[in-house]
Design a protein around this motif. Sequence first.
Motif, short mmCIF file in Angstrom:
data_model
loop_
_atom_site.label_atom_id
_atom_site.label_comp_id
_atom_site.label_asym_id
_atom_site.label_seq_id
_atom_site.Cartn_x
_atom_site.Cartn_y
_atom_site.Cartn_z
N ALA A 133 0.81 -1.23 0.00
CA ALA A 133 0.00 0.00 0.00
C ALA A 133 0.84 1.26 0.00
O ALA A 133 0.70 2.11 0.88
N SER A 134 1.71 1.42 -0.98
CA SER A 134 2.49 2.64 -1.12
C SER A 134 1.59 3.75 -1.68
O SER A 134 0.83 3.52 -2.63
N GLN A 135 1.68 4.94 -1.10
CA GLN A 135 0.84 6.04 -1.58
C GLN A 135 1.25 6.49 -2.97
O GLN A 135 0.42 6.79 -3.82
N ARG A 136 2.57 6.55 -3.21
CA ARG A 136 3.05 7.05 -4.50
C ARG A 136 2.97 5.99 -5.59
O ARG A 136 2.81 6.30 -6.76
N TYR A 137 3.10 4.70 -5.18
CA TYR A 137 3.17 3.65 -6.19
C TYR A 137 2.61 2.36 -5.58
O TYR A 137 3.36 1.47 -5.19
N PRO A 138 1.28 2.23 -5.51
CA PRO A 138 0.69 1.01 -4.94
C PRO A 138 1.15 -0.25 -5.67
O PRO A 138 1.25 -0.26 -6.90
N GLY A 139 1.47 -1.29 -4.90
CA GLY A 139 1.90 -2.55 -5.49
C GLY A 139 3.31 -2.54 -6.03
O GLY A 139 3.70 -3.44 -6.78
N LYS A 140 4.11 -1.55 -5.62
CA LYS A 140 5.46 -1.37 -6.18
C LYS A 140 6.33 -2.62 -6.11
O LYS A 140 7.02 -2.93 -7.09
N PRO A 141 6.35 -3.38 -5.00
CA PRO A 141 7.25 -4.54 -4.97
C PRO A 141 6.97 -5.58 -6.06
O PRO A 141 7.86 -6.34 -6.43
N LEU A 142 5.73 -5.61 -6.56
CA LEU A 142 5.37 -6.58 -7.58
C LEU A 142 5.48 -6.01 -8.99
O LEU A 142 5.24 -6.74 -9.97
N ALA A 143 5.87 -4.74 -9.10
CA ALA A 143 6.06 -4.14 -10.43
C ALA A 143 7.17 -4.88 -11.16
O ALA A 143 8.18 -5.25 -10.57
N GLU A 144 6.98 -5.11 -12.46
CA GLU A 144 7.97 -5.86 -13.24
C GLU A 144 8.80 -4.93 -14.11
O GLU A 144 8.29 -3.97 -14.68
N LEU A 145 10.07 -5.27 -14.20
CA LEU A 145 10.99 -4.55 -15.06
C LEU A 145 11.45 -5.48 -16.17
O LEU A 145 11.53 -6.70 -15.99
N THR A 146 11.75 -4.88 -17.32
CA THR A 146 12.26 -5.65 -18.45
C THR A 146 13.78 -5.68 -18.38
O THR A 146 14.44 -4.64 -18.36
N LEU A 147 14.33 -6.88 -18.33
CA LEU A 147 15.78 -7.04 -18.27
C LEU A 147 16.38 -6.95 -19.68
O LEU A 147 15.66 -7.02 -20.68
N PRO A 148 17.69 -6.78 -19.78
CA PRO A 148 18.32 -6.64 -21.10
C PRO A 148 18.05 -7.80 -22.05
O PRO A 148 18.05 -7.61 -23.27
N ASP A 149 17.82 -9.03 -21.52
CA ASP A 149 17.55 -10.17 -22.39
C ASP A 149 16.08 -10.27 -22.79
O ASP A 149 15.68 -11.23 -23.45
N GLY A 150 15.27 -9.28 -22.38
CA GLY A 150 13.86 -9.26 -22.73
C GLY A 150 12.95 -9.94 -21.72
O GLY A 150 11.73 -9.82 -21.82
N SER A 151 13.51 -10.63 -20.73
CA SER A 151 12.70 -11.28 -19.70
C SER A 151 12.19 -10.23 -18.72
O SER A 151 12.69 -9.10 -18.68
N ARG A 152 11.20 -10.63 -17.94
CA ARG A 152 10.60 -9.71 -16.97
C ARG A 152 10.83 -10.25 -15.56
O ARG A 152 10.77 -11.46 -15.34
N ARG A 153 11.10 -9.36 -14.62
CA ARG A 153 11.33 -9.79 -13.25
C ARG A 153 10.79 -8.73 -12.30
O ARG A 153 10.94 -7.53 -12.55
#
Length: 262
Positions: A12-32
């Motif tokens: 429950a982050s005020q600025r970015y709810p659900g932030k720990p589960l946000a996914e980033l795209t890695l250089p090889d195209g995978s998501r984590r």
Amino acid sequence: MHVTILIPARYASQRYPGKPLAELTLPDGSRRSLIRMTWDAAMAVPGAARVAVATDDDRIAEHARDFGAEVIMTSETCRNGTERCADALARAGIETDLVVNLQGDAPLTPPWFLSELIEAMEADSGAEVATPVLRCDPTTYGHFVEDRRAGRVGGTTAVFGEGGRALYFSKEVVPYIAPGAVPDPIPVFHHVGVYAYRPAALARYIDWAQGTLETVEGLEQLRFLENGAAVACVEVDARGRLFWELNNPEDIPRIEAALKEL
């Protein structure tokens, strides 16, 4: 020293709810996910006796267990990561010499930042808490200025005196530098969202009330300063890597670009 790394994570982050589960795209195209990347960073630190995710959210807990993390469930009343670390330490009955708080919004945190923090606490018996600071390069300083002009709360800056004792932390860019007068080297230090605490300092922290500075800035570490605790700022070297935390959705492209440079 017996070192325990805790990764406090809330949904429950005020600025970015659900932030720990946000996914980033890695250089090889995978998501984590952000929490998985933070776990990977913690596991790369040599000498840590235990690493665990501390959360009060079932979604984060389930995701963390899926990738093999130890999870410690904490109270929903924890107001910040430091309180969550103290609660996790008590609930799990962990006995340790040092607790390292690796907050889950800094996937670009190199393992040597944590190693140098631990070494500094071993060498400085007077420090109750330690936290890394990184001198801003022109790119990072530009991000700070850009965010403030856009009305966004970006990273945090740190001011410290001789011997590295913290004087203040702020979400403003301090010290102030007049436009067009930026010196070299830049005298602005980016506060890295990692803390090392002695267990006794954590125990006192939860007994102190929130002070005015912590409340208005929204920075948990100011509670230590407002109560006279000795906080060591440990200058670290990014070794040519860009460091930035994920504070807002707008930070994702910055971090994904930085990951491609690793």
